[in-house]
Design a protein around this motif. Sequence first.
Motif, short mmCIF file in Angstrom:
data_model
loop_
_atom_site.label_atom_id
_atom_site.label_comp_id
_atom_site.label_asym_id
_atom_site.label_seq_id
_atom_site.Cartn_x
_atom_site.Cartn_y
_atom_site.Cartn_z
N GLU A 1 0.83 -1.20 0.00
CA GLU A 1 0.00 0.00 0.00
C GLU A 1 0.87 1.26 0.00
N GLY A 2 1.97 1.18 0.76
CA GLY A 2 2.88 2.32 0.84
C GLY A 2 3.43 2.69 -0.53
N ILE A 3 3.91 1.68 -1.28
CA ILE A 3 4.47 1.94 -2.61
C ILE A 3 3.37 2.43 -3.55
N LYS A 4 2.19 1.80 -3.44
CA LYS A 4 1.07 2.20 -4.29
C LYS A 4 0.75 3.69 -4.08
N SER A 5 0.82 4.14 -2.82
CA SER A 5 0.42 5.51 -2.52
C SER A 5 1.38 6.53 -3.12
N THR A 6 2.59 6.09 -3.55
CA THR A 6 3.52 7.06 -4.14
C THR A 6 3.19 7.34 -5.60
N GLY A 7 2.20 6.60 -6.14
CA GLY A 7 1.85 6.80 -7.54
C GLY A 7 2.59 5.84 -8.45
N ALA A 8 3.15 4.75 -7.86
CA ALA A 8 3.89 3.77 -8.66
C ALA A 8 2.93 2.94 -9.50
N ALA A 9 3.43 2.50 -10.68
CA ALA A 9 2.63 1.65 -11.56
C ALA A 9 2.66 0.21 -11.04
N PRO A 10 1.70 -0.63 -11.49
CA PRO A 10 1.59 -2.00 -10.95
C PRO A 10 2.92 -2.77 -10.95
N GLN B 1 5.91 -1.61 -10.73
CA GLN B 1 6.78 -1.05 -9.68
C GLN B 1 6.30 -1.46 -8.29
N PHE C 1 -2.23 7.32 -11.17
CA PHE C 1 -0.90 7.34 -10.56
C PHE C 1 -0.42 8.77 -10.34
N GLN D 1 7.85 12.66 -3.30
CA GLN D 1 6.87 12.72 -4.40
C GLN D 1 6.58 14.16 -4.81
#
Lengths: 344, 256
Positions: A251-260, A262, B79, B166
């Motif tokens: 969830e943490g990585i997802k919240s940075t705007g990373a693509a699936p 990543q 994203f 970010q």
Amino acid sequence: MSNKNRYFLKARIFDGFNILFILMVATVVLIKPSQNQLLDLKFNSSLALLFFLVGIFLSSVLSQKGFLTWGNLIFKSSSEKPPQPISWYKTLWGWQALIILTLSIVVGLVMTNFSFYEILNREGIDGALRLLTGIFNPDWSILPRAVNHMIETLFMAFIATVLAIPFAFVLSFFSARNVMESRVGFLVYLSLRTFFNIARSIEAIIWAIIFSVWVGIGPFAGMLALMIHSIASLAKQYSEMVESVSMGPVEGIKSTGAAPFQVVWFGIVPQIILPYISITIYRWDINVRMATIIGLVGGGGIGTLLIQYQGQAMWPQVGCLVVVIAVVVCLLDQVSAHIREAVK
Amino acid sequence: MSETILSIKNLSKTYDNGTQALADISFDVKKGEFLVVIGLSGSGKSTLLRCLNRLLDPTSGQIFFHGKNIENTKGRAVFSVRKKIGMIFQQFNLVPRYSVLTNVLTGKLAGMGVLKSFFSLFSVEDKSQALDYLKLVGIHEKAYLRADQLSGGQQQRVAIARALAQKPEVLLADEPVASLDPATCHVVMDYLRKVNQELGITIICNLHFLSLVREYATRVIALKDGKLVFEGSPDQITEDWFQKIYGEGAREIHVQ
């Protein structure tokens, strides 16, 4: 269906099979059917169904009258009060269990042609002794050949494992429930899991037979067989690891705007890399043992050598191969255990 | 305190299992605010934050970010929404096996190519920026330690640095101090205020303790059973309001 009814039904089915078994054995003993009668599946299954229904009926009547059948004892709902503590031989279920177990053992012994006569047969014993003397006096002159074939087997297992890794690695994410969240993803997950289960349920030895026809007898066929089996097994084990990762970092990585991709690469992969290594080394270990067996059906390596000597009853040579296999399997077992311990 | 940065209109969220977490919520967030969301556990605070950066898909309603509706964005656009609206979590959600610096650098992943991210090819500039953000939250000396070797408070500061990497305009904080001891609480909250005041990043923060709310919030909204029941400044939360938000007989706990 209420819980109580479900337990009742299970108990009836269980008793039904019990009585079906008793009546079938009784029928066989009483009328001594011919070979043709035994092969008449249609008639026999109707008879079995009849006996089953009789069994269910009998069991219902008995339990209505307050008897505790074996089925009732096993499938009782937790809400029911426990049976009074009385000696087993005073109960219906006790006798039922005793009869079923005794009957099963007797039938089993008859089915497997169990015979003390054959075990104590003089000629047979002599033959076995000849064989064992041969094996326990290995012919060391073929040791170089044995070692060469063992090396072939080791590399067969090694390459099968190495080639399986990338396939299994990629597929493991597509067959993990927590990665495949969408509806389409669920379908992919389901079909991959089904495919792995089917591929794994076909033994490597069957794959080896298929591939020895396809690409010809030899180590290549054996390697392909092991590879297919390894892909299915590794992918299943890998994906279970993926499913057990903690979802927080994801969830943490997802919240940075990373693509699936990543999210998987940074959120999941670091959590699973060590278990992956451990599982993979164990798979190599298993593959070496399987490669030996696969050789028996033409998969190359030391197994092929073994089946050749065995076919010609060259027992001292077989003895030498057995020693080589045992030493290598033992060593590898130790080594892989130590490595797996170290990377934990 | 002028421009509206986020405007939430009639936002509702019902989970697949039928639980309605948010019911028809509307409010505005001004640029530079330190907005605190209060309410009981299960009142929908976490769901609200996760809808704002689209970690969850709202069931209905609109979210306007700089006047543009981001509720119906799809694919890659989501994203870039997440990149501009950073988030920190109650459980920090760092990658435990990675170094502190690498964790901060993951804040730079948005928009990075597949090959570059496969080989972790972060630019020199990214790295120096990441170190700057670590310095900002006072933890640059631990940059090369593994994230799971840090204490809870330190991990949360790394999480703040990751979110800052970010370059977000809004920072969502979901119970940022709920798993920390009272002493560390204030350290983390002070850094959030620093981020808010020095970098001008708008903050929306879920909190439990009213004493923290009074100390840090510039404005407060309260949720109860997924509905917005209060909107105002921290000193407007009287005993009456407190009872309404947290239920009859609730008593306040103070954090020193």
